[in-house]
Each structure stands twice: as C-alpha cells, then as structure tokens.
Motif scaffolding. Structure first.
Motif, PDB file in Angstrom:
ATOM      1  N   GLY A   1      -2.762  19.113  -6.705  1.00  0.00           N
ATOM      2  CA  GLY A   1      -1.671  19.196  -5.735  1.00  0.00           C
ATOM      3  C   GLY A   1      -2.109  18.723  -4.359  1.00  0.00           C
ATOM      4  O   GLY A   1      -1.362  18.027  -3.656  1.00  0.00           O
ATOM      5  N   LEU A   2      -3.323  19.102  -3.973  1.00  0.00           N
ATOM      6  CA  LEU A   2      -3.859  18.654  -2.693  1.00  0.00           C
ATOM      7  C   LEU A   2      -4.023  17.140  -2.680  1.00  0.00           C
ATOM      8  O   LEU A   2      -3.763  16.471  -1.670  1.00  0.00           O
ATOM      9  CB  LEU A   2      -5.199  19.340  -2.435  1.00  0.00           C
ATOM     10  N   GLY A   3      -4.433  16.576  -3.822  1.00  0.00           N
ATOM     11  CA  GLY A   3      -4.556  15.130  -3.929  1.00  0.00           C
ATOM     12  C   GLY A   3      -3.228  14.430  -3.728  1.00  0.00           C
ATOM     13  O   GLY A   3      -3.154  13.363  -3.094  1.00  0.00           O
ATOM     14  N   ALA A   4      -2.156  15.017  -4.264  1.00  0.00           N
ATOM     15  CA  ALA A   4      -0.824  14.446  -4.050  1.00  0.00           C
ATOM     16  C   ALA A   4      -0.478  14.422  -2.569  1.00  0.00           C
ATOM     17  O   ALA A   4       0.095  13.448  -2.060  1.00  0.00           O
ATOM     18  CB  ALA A   4       0.215  15.251  -4.829  1.00  0.00           C
ATOM     19  N   GLY A   5      -0.870  15.476  -1.852  1.00  0.00           N
ATOM     20  CA  GLY A   5      -0.627  15.528  -0.413  1.00  0.00           C
ATOM     21  C   GLY A   5      -1.382  14.437   0.336  1.00  0.00           C
ATOM     22  O   GLY A   5      -0.827  13.775   1.228  1.00  0.00           O
ATOM     23  N   PHE A   6      -2.654  14.226  -0.020  1.00  0.00           N
ATOM     24  CA  PHE A   6      -3.444  13.172   0.613  1.00  0.00           C
ATOM     25  C   PHE A   6      -2.804  11.801   0.370  1.00  0.00           C
ATOM     26  O   PHE A   6      -2.766  10.946   1.266  1.00  0.00           O
ATOM     27  CB  PHE A   6      -4.872  13.177   0.072  1.00  0.00           C
ATOM     28  N   ALA A   7      -2.327  11.576  -0.855  1.00  0.00           N
ATOM     29  CA  ALA A   7      -1.713  10.290  -1.178  1.00  0.00           C
ATOM     30  C   ALA A   7      -0.463  10.049  -0.340  1.00  0.00           C
ATOM     31  O   ALA A   7      -0.227   8.931   0.146  1.00  0.00           O
ATOM     32  CB  ALA A   7      -1.372  10.228  -2.665  1.00  0.00           C
ATOM     33  N   LEU A   8       0.341  11.091  -0.130  1.00  0.00           N
ATOM     34  CA  LEU A   8       1.555  10.930   0.662  1.00  0.00           C
ATOM     35  C   LEU A   8       1.238  10.686   2.130  1.00  0.00           C
ATOM     36  O   LEU A   8       1.905   9.893   2.799  1.00  0.00           O
ATOM     37  CB  LEU A   8       2.458  12.157   0.488  1.00  0.00           C
ATOM     38  N   VAL A   9       0.209  11.369   2.658  1.00  0.00           N
ATOM     39  CA  VAL A   9      -0.220  11.099   4.040  1.00  0.00           C
ATOM     40  C   VAL A   9      -0.696   9.655   4.163  1.00  0.00           C
ATOM     41  O   VAL A   9      -0.369   8.944   5.119  1.00  0.00           O
ATOM     42  CB  VAL A   9      -1.333  12.080   4.463  1.00  0.00           C
ATOM     43  N   GLY A  10      -1.473   9.211   3.160  1.00  0.00           N
ATOM     44  CA  GLY A  10      -1.943   7.827   3.158  1.00  0.00           C
ATOM     45  C   GLY A  10      -0.800   6.833   3.093  1.00  0.00           C
ATOM     46  O   GLY A  10      -0.843   5.779   3.745  1.00  0.00           O
ATOM     47  N   SER A  11       0.242   7.147   2.323  1.00  0.00           N
ATOM     48  CA  SER A  11       1.386   6.226   2.236  1.00  0.00           C
ATOM     49  C   SER A  11       2.087   6.109   3.583  1.00  0.00           C
ATOM     50  O   SER A  11       2.535   5.020   3.973  1.00  0.00           O
ATOM     51  CB  SER A  11       2.372   6.711   1.161  1.00  0.00           C
TER      52      SER A  11
ATOM     53  N   GLY B   1       0.816  -1.216   0.000  1.00  0.00           N
ATOM     54  CA  GLY B   1       0.000   0.000   0.000  1.00  0.00           C
ATOM     55  C   GLY B   1       0.845   1.259   0.000  1.00  0.00           C
ATOM     56  O   GLY B   1       0.512   2.242  -0.675  1.00  0.00           O
ATOM     57  N   GLY B   2       1.954   1.250   0.758  1.00  0.00           N
ATOM     58  CA  GLY B   2       2.830   2.415   0.785  1.00  0.00           C
ATOM     59  C   GLY B   2       3.438   2.703  -0.580  1.00  0.00           C
ATOM     60  O   GLY B   2       3.469   3.851  -1.033  1.00  0.00           O
TER      61      GLY B   2
END
Length: 462
Positions: free
Chosen positions: A439-449, A343-344
C-alpha cells in the motif's frame, strides 16, 4: 569480431557513432549492466546458504549485501565526475575490470571478512560501470534515437533486477553459492574484450577531478544510506541522528568547497533545472515503489500464502516479462511524446497495480497474482525509459557524466528507501507488514506520477 574503429574526434560521439560500432558498444554495456544489476539482487536470495557455509548468523550475513550497496552509492557521483574529466570510457573500462576481478575474489572467498572485502571491491567496480553507462549511451546514439537506446538499457537493468531471485534460485539448485559470482568472470572477460576494441572516446572537461570533493561525497552518501538502514531496523536514535548529522556536515563542506565550480560533484547546478529535478524526484519515488514490492512480495508469497521459494521466483517473473515488453516501446515513444505524460501514465498504472496486489483475496489463485504483477510491470516499464531520457537530455552534453551518475544514484536511493521501509512496515504491522508495504508503494507511485506530470509545465517553460 569485426568492428568499426573508434572515432578519432571525441566530439563525433555526440552525434552518435556508426551503426556497427554502436551495436558492439551496446553489447558490452548491456553485459556489464546486467552483471552489476543481477549482483544487486541475487545475493539476497543466497544469504541463508552463504551464512550457513561461512558459519555466521543472519545479522552479520546481511553485510554481504549492505557493503555492496554502500560501496556503489558512495562512489557513483565521484566516478561520474571523474568520467567528465578523464573520459567516460576509461571509468567504464576500469569499473568493468575491477568488477570482474572482484567477482573471482568473491567466488574464492573463504570467510565472511574475505567475502565482504571482495563484495566491497565488486560494488566499487559496479559503480564505475553504472555511473557512466547512461553518458556512454548518450554519446553513441544520435539524438533522434536516444530514447530507443535508453529503452534498451532500462530493459537490461529492469529485467536483471527483477530476475535476480529467480536466477539465484536456479544456480543454487545445481551448484554451490560461489558460482553465483564465478559466472561473472567469463561474461566480464567478453565485455572487456569488446570494450577495448569498440568503445569510443568521449569529450573531456577542462576542469580537473576534485579528489577531496569525491571523498566528501562518498562519506556523505555512505553515512546517509547507513542511517536509513539502521533507522529502519530500530537502531538507537542517537546513533541514527549522529550519522545523519555527520552526512549533513560533509555535504555542507562539499557545497562550500565547490561553490562556483563549473561542474560540482553534487550537481546542484543541474537541480536548478526543473526538468532535471522533477525527473530525479520521479525516479526516487518509482524505485522506492519497486524496492517496497521486491522486498515485501517474497515474504508475502512465502509466509502469508505458503508458497515455496521456487514458486516465489516464478510469481515474480511476470513483472520482469512485461517490463521487457514495455521498456523498448516506451523508449521509442519518448522520442515523439512528452516524457512527463508518458511517465505520469506509467506511474499511475504502477500505483494501480500495487494497490491491486495489496488488496489480493485471502486465498488468491496464480492467475489473480499474475495479472496484477503484469500491470505493475507495464507501469514500471512504461515509466523508466522516458524518465532516463528526460534526465540525460535535460543536462548539457558536458554534464552527461553527472546526469548519468544521478540516474544510478536516484535508482539506488529509491531502492534503499523502499527496502528500509519494508523493515519498518514489518516492525509496525508484524505479518501484515507486507500488505502495508505494498500500500505504501502505491502511495509512492502516485506521488511520483504527480511529479512526472509537473514536467509538462516545466517542458513548456523550457
């Protein structure tokens, strides 16, 4: 149609069912999940056409989508709990029948109120399907093949959601909007016929269904989703605050009421398990990223790049194609490797793809867009199947219904948050809002990782 009879002993489903029967069960659940997921997406594309035909404005037409989403989110956990009490197969079949009948009612609707009422019933039916789907998959597959089974389900959901705008555009190019709903009817009838012949009985819990608790859960989630949506559209702060306060009060009453319950409807007992809690948080982040992308990108393609609606559908397709390739692969890998690691890797890849989309050149070629969309699809597909497996396998077998309900609830919560944030981005940045949303979506993905990688430690401690 020839199929093996359902097992007489419900506990037999815990170790899987015979291969022939399993294939038929997977067929009916796949048809149902695809219909429910498509209807989450296709109505957005058809809203302008429906609004013109029913002589209403865009603000009122939006409720054709909102009422479906509200009905789904509000009833997912109650249906999941009901499935534990009376059997997941009964909730699934009831939801499938209601969804099919409501689809016919949508096709026959003659006014906005009649269509909204039918869409609400359709959302309740979709909730019955989605709330127990993962629990059924867990019972029909043996443990060593669970990742493979979940990968196929994740593939169906991801592809259906991604292809929604394209399917809607194709149907509207040759038929009137009621056919968007009418096509569900024959598909639903086929799925019902298969389910009646092959769906196995699942184990029943000893506790009874809490009707009052179900009402409290439905009210709390409906108010929460309503507040998120209205807040993003700059509703009066007092209105949003009152809705959030009312949701919190209902949730508090529910928690007090079900204190000590062996299977609380709001599954706080499962959230005490680090693997379950981290997997649910990862799911919300990933689907918020997807929601941001799938709401913002059509505006970017059409309003910024000047592409047509048909071009937009085609440009969105690479995401779903790569998800279709990666989801089954990731599902099989999750049977062998830690889901936290898979998942990460998937969400880091998704975040990279979103960042690349946010930094597209001013006049990108089709190739510039396609390979970036492919990276997003690869990341999302690589994450989704292992994550669902983690949620389901981290819950005891007797709590499969609640775990299944959280799979669907976390997905819809993430998509709702993502869509709401897109509206906020446009309000803050105007035409550049789509870039901000990516850009905000990229941030959410990194928090999720990050949340996903924390599961490596949780897995070692378990």
């Amino acid at each position: 149609m020839t199929a093996a009879p359902p097992p007489a002993d419900p506990s037999a489903a815990l170790g899987g069912v015979p291969l022939t029967q399993r294939r038929w069960v997977v067929a009916t659940t796949t048809i149902a999940v695809v219909m429910a997921s498509l209807d989450t997406a296709i109505a957005n594309t058809a809203l302008p056409t429906i609004a013109r035909d029913l002589l209403t404005d865009a603000a009122n037409a939006v409720w054709i989508v909102n009422v479906y989403q509200l009905a789904m989110v509000a009833t997912l956990l109650p249906f999941a709990s009901l499935g534990e009490s009376i059997g997941h197969e009964r909730v699934y079949l009831g939801g499938l029948i209601l969804f099919t009948v409501a689809s016919l009612a949508c096709a026959l609707a003659w006014s906005l109120p009649s269509l909204m009422a039918a869409r609400m019933l359709q959302g309740v039916g979709a909730s019955g399907i989605m709330s127990v789907n993962a629990a059924i998959v867990r019972h029909v597959y043996p443990k060593n093949l669970l990742g493979q089974g979940i990968g196929r389900t994740a593939l169906a959901v991801g592809v259906a959601f991604a292809l929604g705008p394209t399917v809607a555009s194709a149907v509207l190019s040759v038929a009137h909007w009621p056919w968007l709903f009418a096509i569900n009817v024959p598909c639903g009838v086929v799925a019902i016929a298969i389910a009646l012949r092959t769906m196995p009985k699942t184990p029943r819990a000893e506790h009874r269904f809490d009707l009052v608790g179900g009402t409290l859960v439905a009210g709390a989630f409906a108010l929460l989703i309503l507040a998120i949506g209205e807040g993003a559209h700059w509703a009066h702060p007092l209105t949003v605050a009152l809705e959030l306060a009312a949701a919190a009060v209902l949730a508090f009453i529910l928690i007090r009421r079900q204190a000590g319950h062996p299977a609380p409807m709001l599954p706080l007992d499962l959230f005490r398990r680090p693997m379950f809690a981290l997997s649910a948080a990862t799911s919300v982040c990933s689907f918020a990223t997807q929601g941001l992308a799938f709401v913002a990108l059509p505006f970017y393609f059409q309003e910024v790049l000047g592409r047509s609606a048909v071009d937009t559908g085609l440009l969105m397709t690479p995401w779903s194609i790569v998800v279709a390739v990666m989801a089954p692969v990731a599902g099989r890998l999750s049977d062998r490797y830690p889901v936290g690691l898979l998942g990460g890797i998937g969400l880091i890849t998704l975040g990279l793809g979103m960042a690349l989309l946010a930094t597209l050149p001013a006049d990108p070629s089709v190739a510039d867009i396609v390979w970036r969309m492919g990276i997003c699809g690869a990341g999302f597909g690589f994450f989704q199947s292992p994550n669902i497996r983690a949620i389901m396998s981290s819950a005891p077998p007797g709590r499969s219904g609640s775990a299944s309900g959280m799979v669907a609830t976390s997905r819809l919560m993430g998509q709702t948050i993502g869509a709401a944030l897109v509206a906020l981005c446009f309000a803050l940045a105007g035409h550049s809002g789509s870039i901000l949303a990516l850009g905000l979506g990229a941030g959410f993905a990194l928090v999720g990782s990050g949340a996903s990688l924390l599961r490596l430690k949780a897995g070692r401690a378990a």
